[in-house]
Structures are given as C-alpha cells and as structure tokens.
Design a protein around this motif. Structure first.
Motif, PDB file in Angstrom:
ATOM      1  N   ARG A   1       0.598  -0.538   0.173  1.00 22.04           N
ATOM      2  CA  ARG A   1      -0.154   0.121   0.223  1.00 22.04           C
ATOM      3  C   ARG A   1       1.262   1.011  -0.234  1.00 22.04           C
ATOM      4  NH1 ARG A   1      -5.480   0.545   1.855  1.00 22.04           N
ATOM      5  NH2 ARG A   1      -5.530   2.761   2.495  1.00 22.04           N
ATOM      6  N   GLY A   2       0.789   2.348  -0.855  1.00 21.36           N
ATOM      7  CA  GLY A   2       1.614   3.576  -1.120  1.00 21.36           C
ATOM      8  C   GLY A   2       0.476   4.377  -0.548  1.00 21.36           C
ATOM      9  N   THR A   3       0.934   5.775  -0.187  1.00 22.03           N
ATOM     10  CA  THR A   3       1.046   6.832  -0.153  1.00 22.03           C
ATOM     11  C   THR A   3      -0.913   7.148  -0.722  1.00 22.03           C
ATOM     12  OG1 THR A   3       2.939   8.453  -0.800  1.00 22.03           O
ATOM     13  CG2 THR A   3       1.129   8.787   0.681  1.00 22.03           C
ATOM     14  N   VAL A   4      -1.960   7.220   0.802  1.00 26.16           N
ATOM     15  CA  VAL A   4      -2.997   7.292   0.327  1.00 26.16           C
ATOM     16  C   VAL A   4      -3.522   9.061   1.251  1.00 26.16           C
ATOM     17  CG1 VAL A   4      -5.736   6.685   0.962  1.00 26.16           C
ATOM     18  CG2 VAL A   4      -3.633   4.802   0.383  1.00 26.16           C
ATOM     19  N   PHE A   5      -3.814   9.670   0.213  1.00 23.03           N
ATOM     20  CA  PHE A   5      -4.305  11.039   0.452  1.00 23.03           C
ATOM     21  C   PHE A   5      -5.831  11.070   0.719  1.00 23.03           C
ATOM     22  CE2 PHE A   5      -0.163  11.356  -2.267  1.00 23.03           C
ATOM     23  CZ  PHE A   5       0.390  12.178  -1.573  1.00 23.03           C
ATOM     24  N   THR A   6      -6.456  11.167   1.933  1.00 18.28           N
ATOM     25  CA  THR A   6      -8.204  11.774   2.445  1.00 18.28           C
ATOM     26  C   THR A   6      -8.543  13.173   2.156  1.00 18.28           C
ATOM     27  OG1 THR A   6      -7.417  11.717   4.983  1.00 18.28           O
ATOM     28  CG2 THR A   6      -7.260   9.725   3.808  1.00 18.28           C
ATOM     29  N   GLU A   7      -7.217  14.067   2.290  1.00 19.03           N
ATOM     30  CA  GLU A   7      -7.814  15.497   1.933  1.00 19.03           C
ATOM     31  C   GLU A   7      -6.958  16.143   1.416  1.00 19.03           C
ATOM     32  OE1 GLU A   7      -8.315  16.351   6.894  1.00 19.03           O
ATOM     33  OE2 GLU A   7      -6.101  16.266   6.615  1.00 19.03           O
ATOM     34  N   ASN A   8      -7.319  18.039   1.164  1.00 20.73           N
ATOM     35  CA  ASN A   8      -6.685  18.730   0.400  1.00 20.73           C
ATOM     36  C   ASN A   8      -6.332  18.030  -0.914  1.00 20.73           C
ATOM     37  OD1 ASN A   8      -6.338  20.090   2.448  1.00 20.73           O
ATOM     38  ND2 ASN A   8      -4.526  19.056   3.367  1.00 20.73           N
ATOM     39  N   TYR A   9      -7.006  17.999  -1.868  1.00 22.21           N
ATOM     40  CA  TYR A   9      -7.126  17.667  -3.055  1.00 22.21           C
ATOM     41  C   TYR A   9      -6.357  18.132  -4.117  1.00 22.21           C
ATOM     42  CZ  TYR A   9     -11.147  14.668  -1.524  1.00 22.21           C
ATOM     43  OH  TYR A   9     -11.947  13.658  -0.692  1.00 22.21           O
TER      44      TYR A   9
END
Lengths: 262, 333
Positions: free
Chosen positions: A236-244
């Motif tokens: 699993r790499g880097t997953v962003f959930t905000e600040n698109y």
C-alpha cells in the motif's frame, strides 16, 4: 450434431492462497467448474437445442473432478467421459492434449469439439489448440458465439484485442470459447441434478485409450516446474484523504520524478 | 541431440499493415538473452507485401530477418500460420522461440508446440538465463503464484509473452543485419478456415490499450458513458489510452476492447490511473504489474488502495479535473 465439450475442475482462484514455499493451501478452497468451460457447455447446449444431436463432456482428471462433470450433466449434457489414472499425473499441456486427443478418437465421431479458451488455474490456453493439432482439425480461439452451423461449416465470432472476426470453419473443428462480458451463468435445476445421476458416465483408465504410453504423464511432459513462489507483493502506498489540490500536485510531482509522465 | 538447435527466434506479428510493437519488445529481450548465451537472434515475419518493414527488427537487435511473403498469410488464419511456422522452425532449429501472447499468438502458438512435440510456457512475465539454462517465469492461479518453468530435454523451448511485459530500447537505425526471403512450405494446402469479416470496435484514433504506456481506467464510480469523457481528456493529455473495468463494460459505458482484467486484456503500462474502480481480484490480475498505480475512489476500504502507489480517497469527478489542470500547468512550463 454431435458435440463434445472438454471441461476441467479448478480451484476457485478468488480464494486460492499459497504459503511462503509456494505450496497451495487447499483448506477452505472450493473446487469449481472452470467458468470458461461452463460457457462452452452452455453454448453447446444452445446449439443442440437449435440443431438437435447430442452433447458429451470429457475431462482428464482425478476422480474428485466428477463434481464438475456432474454439473455439466445437470445443465443438460447427455453423456460424460472421465479419464482418470495415476499414469497421467504430472502432465503438462502437451501430455494432457495428447491423452485427450486419444480419448476423443476412441469416444467417436464429433462434428464439433468445444472447450474453454483457458482454465482459470493454469491459464495457459494451450489445450484447445493442441488437441486440434493432435487431431489434425482446424480450430478457432476466443470464440464468443457460434452464430450458425450450416452445410458442414460453423460461423463463429472470435474476439480480438481491438474488435472481432467472423470466422467460417469446416467441421469437424475445435472452438476455444470465451464468455461474453455480460454472460449469465445458469445454475443447474433440481430436476437437472436428479436426471444427471442416471446419465451415462464412462470411466477410462490409461489402458483404455490406445496410444504411446511414453507420452503420458510426467514422462511425456517436456516442461518441468523448477519452483513456485508467491509473487512480489505490491504494498500500500501513500493514500491522501483530504486537501485534494495539494495531493494531486504531490502525485504529479512524484510521477514526473519517476519519469512515468513527461 | 539437442546440440543441433542453435540461436533464438522471435516470431514477429504484422497487424493492420504494421509490425506489432510486442515484436520489438520481444526482440529487445531476446537480444539480451542471445548475448548472454553468445548466440544469434533471428526474427520471422509472415505476411503479404511486407516490403521495407522487414528492416525494422534489425534496429532493435535482430541479426537476421526471415520473410515469408505470400498472399496466403493475409488475412491471418491460425492453421496456415501454425503449419508454415512449424515447418520453418523445424528447418531452422532454434534453441528458443518467443511468440507474442496476443490473441493471434495464443491461437497459432500452442499448435506449433504440439506439432513439434516440445514444451511451451504461456504468458511469461520474465525470461532469464540461470546457469546456462533458459528459465521461464509465469504467473498462475489468477496471479496468486509465480512458477519457474524449464524445458530440459526438448528443443526448441517455446515461450509466449504478453505485450508490454518487456520494454523496447531506442531503435538503432544504423544497425545492419540480413534479410532472407523464405518460400513457405506446407504439408498440405487445404485450408479449412475462412475469415468472413474483421470488425474493429475500438474508437477510431484511440490508442490500443495493450500498447499504451499510460492508461486511465474507469469503473462503476465513473457513473455514466459521458463520465468517461473526462477520463479520455486526461488520457489524451498524457498521450495514453482509456481502459475500463468489467462493470463499466457490462453497463455499456465502454466497448469490450477497453476491458482490463481476467476476461479482458492484461496490461502493464508505466502508469495506470484507476478511477472509481474498487479492485476485484479479476481486475487486479489484469493490471497489477503496471509500473506505477494511482487510485482514486470514494471508498477508503476499496482493495485497489492496497496495491496503489498513490491513492486519493474522494470523488473522481472532482479530482480528475484537478489532474487535468495540474498536467496542463506543468506542460505550459
């Protein structure tokens, strides 16, 4: 129309697991009829309905594969051939296709031989074309539909990466079948399951088919498995959930750094 | 006995009047193998009016290109190709034969192995020489396991390889090699297969999925046929192609030829952007070997995030336009 469908029982690949040494963990893994083969059986039964005749199925497998064969009978196939013998252990696709071609010759004259384009376990796609080669008959792969049978010829739709071909092939021929994307598999009916039990089920051993026994099983298989191992895992790499906006910027930057976009 | 088999042969494919890129990918890899084994590399091309194209494999590393030019090879028919190639291979006696694992290669290829009664390994993801031995690496069981396969005593050793598994090097147009015309030989000329019609379902001008270096792919989350327009805009901007999950194809949003996965096409691009695709095992099998995977999905628990290098949990309809703007901004610089 006399049709033979070649079928295989496979472990359900969606729940197959292997240990670190590459040995399959069989516990809890269901055995199912290869979905490509089920499509071939259903297509054969559709042809039978249209043109009459008989649909037989054949497998070369240990005894427990009977469940998968029985399902074909329950779906409406008329007769089953089950070739099972320790002599076939360790067969690669060349040895398997050779033994199947001998059994087919013994079983009789078929106008059409059908098979799944590939099996979901080995996924080689070799058996159909190789059986056709041993029998000296033409074949078509990636067959999504048998459009018609007329005048000793079958008109089929064969899928390409970027479209399809309409192919006319003289019978007897082999068709390696690929289910169309929206294909809805039939579940055998209760009465089908009951009827299946009284349909002819023919068991053959290696001695029952005429051929060069040195070409059976491991001895007749040119390929050897050196080793099996689990594939390198993707983590699993880097997953962003905000600040698109910011996330997009960072990802594009990283992609440029990796030179996958220019 | 097997000593009389020498050299590597790549079976090239001509498709729509051009040599398929997978041919050059195989030639590039085969050059490496040939150098390791200190042997020569040949390519065979079947077709009609092949002409100048015959030189191209040389630029990628072929020493010799054999040409079988005959109208019998157009359009392609499995029984004709397999018979002509079996004869040719039996005369040439190469120790290794590489065949593209295209729909056509997977159709005529296995017949050749049966005709020559030798071993064949399908869909190899790597080919290596270990202690002088040719080792073929391939996945099985839906990609859950890898196997190393050898063909110890039979020659030739035949492998098929899917497009984009190997990368090409820059072609060297100064490289020279030999072009040899071969008359096709057949044991029998009765052809029992007839191509009535060839229909292309890919959108005109659209990049072929299996040849694209960048794929922007959409699933249920795209929401509609129109929704794919934005994906196409991003793909065009990146010089890539548009793919789809099985659901998106079943819903009629994209043609079957765009389907990535077990019952569709296996792809291995440099970059795979999965938009609104949850990541079923059947889909993952078809794209997990992409160099870099980016996933955009509303569901933080979507399995696609477990294999993605970069993920954004959110609405693709909001995020894709941001990607488009960002790429445009960078391109301006």
């Amino acid at each position: 129309m006399n049709i033979l469908v070649l079928v295989k029982q496979v472990p359900d690949t969606s729940d197959v697991k292997f240990d670190e040494r590459g040995v399959m963990i069989r516990e809890g893994v269901q055995s199912i009829l290869n979905v490509f083969d089920q499509f071939a059986v259903e297509e054969a039964l559709r042809l039978k309905q249209k043109y009459g005749g008989e649909v037989s199925v054949m497998t070369l497998a240990p005894e427990q594969a009977k469940t998968a064969v029985q399902k074909c009978l329950a779906l409406g196939a008329d007769k089953a051939y089950h070739i099972s013998d320790r002599a076939f252990g360790g067969s690669d696709t060349l040895a398997t296709s050779y033994a199947l071609s001998l059994a087919i010759k013994k079983a009789g004259n078929f106008d059409l031989i059908m098979a799944g384009n590939q099996a979901t376990d080995g996924d080689t796609g070799h058996i159909g074309p190789q059986v056709a080669e041993w029998l000296g008959i033409p074949h078509v792969s990636y067959v999504e539909q048998v459009v018609s049978i007329d005048n000793g010829k079958a008109l089929v739709k064969s899928i390409l990466e970027d479209g399809y071909r309409m192919v006319e092939v003289e019978l007897p021929a082999l068709l390696a079948c690929l289910p169309p994307t929206n294909f809805e598999y039939t579940n055998p009916s209760m009465s089908g399951i009951i009827k299946a039990k009284s349909k002819p089920y023919i068991w053959w051993k290696a001695d029952d088919i005429d051929g060069d026994k040195s070409k059976f099983g491991l001895n007749g298989s040119p390929t050897r498995v050196l080793k099996m191992y689990p594939p390198p895992k993707r983590s699993r790499g880097t997953v962003f959930t905000e600040n698109y906006q910011d996330a997009v910027k960072k990802i594009v930057e990283a992609l440029m750094e990796k030179k996958v976009i220019e | 006995m097997s000593d009389e088999y020498k050299g590597i042969l790549v079976v090239g494919e001509i498709y729509d009047g051009k040599i398929r890129p997978v041919t050059f990918q195989l030639v590039t890899k085969a050059r490496e193998l040939a150098d390791t084994l200190n042997t020569n590399l040949s390519v065979v091309l079947l077709g009609h009016n092949i002409g100048e194209m015959a030189k191209e494999p040389i630029y990628y590393g072929a020493d010799k290109v054999y040409i079988m030019d005959d109208k019998i090879f157009e359009p392609y028919v499995a029984e004709v190709y397999s018979r002509a190639l079996s004869k040719f291979i039996n005369n040439l006696k190469p120790e290794i034969v590489l065949i593209p694992a295209t729909h056509t290669g997977r159709e005529y290829g296995p017949r050749i192995a049966a005709a020559l009664q030798t071993g064949m390994t399908a869909d190899c993801t790597d080919l290596v020489i270990k202690n002088g031995r040719f080792v073929q690496v391939r996945p099985a069981y839906g990609g859950n396991i890898m196997g190393e396969i050898i063909t110890p005593n039979h020659r030739p050793q035949i492998s098929t390889v899917r497009p984009n598994v190997f990368k090409t090097k820059e072609p060297d147009k100064n490289r020279t090699g030999e072009i040899i015309q071969v008359k096709p030989e057949f044991d029998s000329i009765k052809i029992r297969t007839l191509i009535k019609e060839i229909v292309k379902t890919t959108v005109t001008g659209a990049k072929k999925l299996d040849e694209a270096k960048i794929i922007v792919s959409g699933g249920r989350g795209v929401g509609s046929k129109e929704g794919f327009e934005k994906l196409k805009e991003l793909a065009d901007l990146l010089g890539g192609a548009v793919g789809a999950s099985r659901v998106a194809v079943d819903l009629g949003w994209m043609p079957k030829s765009a389907q990535v996965g077990q019952s569709g096409i296996t792809v291995q691009p440099d970059l795979y952007i999965a938009c609104g695709i949850s990541g079923t095992i059947q889909h993952i099998v078809g794209m997990k070997d992409s160099k870099v995977i980016v996933a955009i999905n509303k569901d933080p628990n979507a399995p696609i995030f477990n294999i993605a290098d970069y993920g954004i949990v959110g609405d693709l309809h909001e995020i894709i336009p941001m990607f488009i703007e960002e790429i445009k901004r960078i391109k301006k610089k």
